[in-house]
Scaffold this active site. Sequence first.
Site, PDB file in Angstrom:
ATOM      1  N   CYS A 153       0.787  -1.175  -0.289  1.00 51.55           N
ATOM      2  CA  CYS A 153       0.219   0.090   0.274  1.00 51.55           C
ATOM      3  C   CYS A 153       0.814   1.437  -0.256  1.00 51.55           C
ATOM      4  O   CYS A 153       0.791   1.983   1.131  1.00 51.55           O
ATOM      5  CB  CYS A 153      -0.438   0.074   1.372  1.00 51.55           C
ATOM      6  SG  CYS A 153      -1.949   1.359   1.688  1.00 51.55           S
ATOM      7  N   CYS A 156      -0.587   4.202   2.021  1.00 54.27           N
ATOM      8  CA  CYS A 156       0.003   3.924   3.475  1.00 54.27           C
ATOM      9  C   CYS A 156       0.867   4.041   3.803  1.00 54.27           C
ATOM     10  O   CYS A 156       1.462   5.017   4.916  1.00 54.27           O
ATOM     11  CB  CYS A 156      -0.731   2.058   4.223  1.00 54.27           C
ATOM     12  SG  CYS A 156      -1.909   1.886   3.825  1.00 54.27           S
ATOM     13  N   ASP A 157       1.775   3.730   2.721  1.00 51.87           N
ATOM     14  CA  ASP A 157       3.558   3.593   3.728  1.00 51.87           C
ATOM     15  C   ASP A 157       4.453   4.747   3.556  1.00 51.87           C
ATOM     16  O   ASP A 157       5.616   4.929   3.086  1.00 51.87           O
ATOM     17  CB  ASP A 157       4.056   1.894   2.857  1.00 51.87           C
ATOM     18  CG  ASP A 157       3.256   1.394   4.260  1.00 51.87           C
ATOM     19  OD1 ASP A 157       2.873   1.642   5.765  1.00 51.87           O
ATOM     20  OD2 ASP A 157       3.127   0.380   4.235  1.00 51.87           O
TER      21      ASP A 157
END
Length: 324
Positions: A153, A156-157
């Site tokens: 992701c 997200c990261d």
Amino acid sequence: MFEEGVDIVPGHDTSSKNNSAGIYDLVILGAGPAGLTAAIYGGRAGLKVLVVEQMLAGGEIANTAWLDNYPGFPDGISGVEFSRLLEKQALRFGAEIVSASVEKVEARGETKRVFTSSKEYTGRTLIIATGTVPRELGVPGEDKLRGRGISFCATCDGPFFRDKKVAVVGGGDSAVEEALYLTRFASHVYIIHRRERFRVAPILQEKAVEHPRVEVYWNSIVKEFAGEQKVEKLLLENVKDANTIELDVDGVFLYVGRIPKSEFIQGIEKDEGGFIVTNEEMKTALPGVYAAGDIRRKYLRQVVTAAADGAIAASMALKHLGGD
Ligand code: NAP
């Protein structure tokens, strides 16, 4: 995030056709664009609707940085915001959304039984819209370093990799779009693709190839992830000449396709990859059971087609219940 097994919004039962003893008119598995659109259509038609979701509302789209091609948003919209709006709309039409993971479904009878990690739910009709999960590569180092530099992701990261070097593996829409997104943070983005052409629109391929901070390794596969506490290197092999090289990276994002989440249901036709086969009315072979969105065998997996599937499936469920 929803609370496990807890109804976050009590459903209305005034307009429901069949609301005896906790039986829902329509149970929807999955709160992605397909499931939530079905909830909007079902709820708006007066059905008592339950949506079961194990993660966040929005499904995969909640992990997508930017949605650029959904009609009506000329400047695009973030995946998180789009998910929030979809959920809000489904709730406005009275859908209940619960957090639970579906373990088994018995859908042959008139009443469809859904067994989850917390409770059993029953419905007169069922829409399966559970989507897909990311495929892994299955190479050495992956198990050890998953979550330690190996991510699925970028939204997200990505911010953890400011001014660092990252690699993206894959050559489809997700890989190329997310690689471009990662250029906002990373100093260098390598794309590792097993062929010499991406599986994307030419304009997107051009954008990636010409980006000053993107470098593509064509005809290349990852043979191994290496690192002690976190990813430090990738071992790449050129599939044409079997040459191997080591590539220093701080993180790697895997976008090598997706696997359908359909193992909990039996007795319906699936293709060799596990995608559920429906007709164009989203019907499976079981009466009152429909599939919608990425879980279906279909040509185009997009938010817009998922939403369309959800609308059709809910309309068919309504028809099945005798409500049209
Ligand atoms: P995908 O389209 O299935 O692409 C997967 C990519 O990973 C392909 O390039 C494939 O290579 C590669 N791959 C598969 N297995 C591999 C392996 N073992 N080792 C190395 N490479 C491997 O998956 P996706 O990009 O996640 O997209 C899923 C669906 O969502 C697609 O239908 C896509 O069009 C759609 N989507 C659309 C958008 C958009 O329209 N904006 C955005 C994201 C996703 P090959 O090319 O050689 O097969």
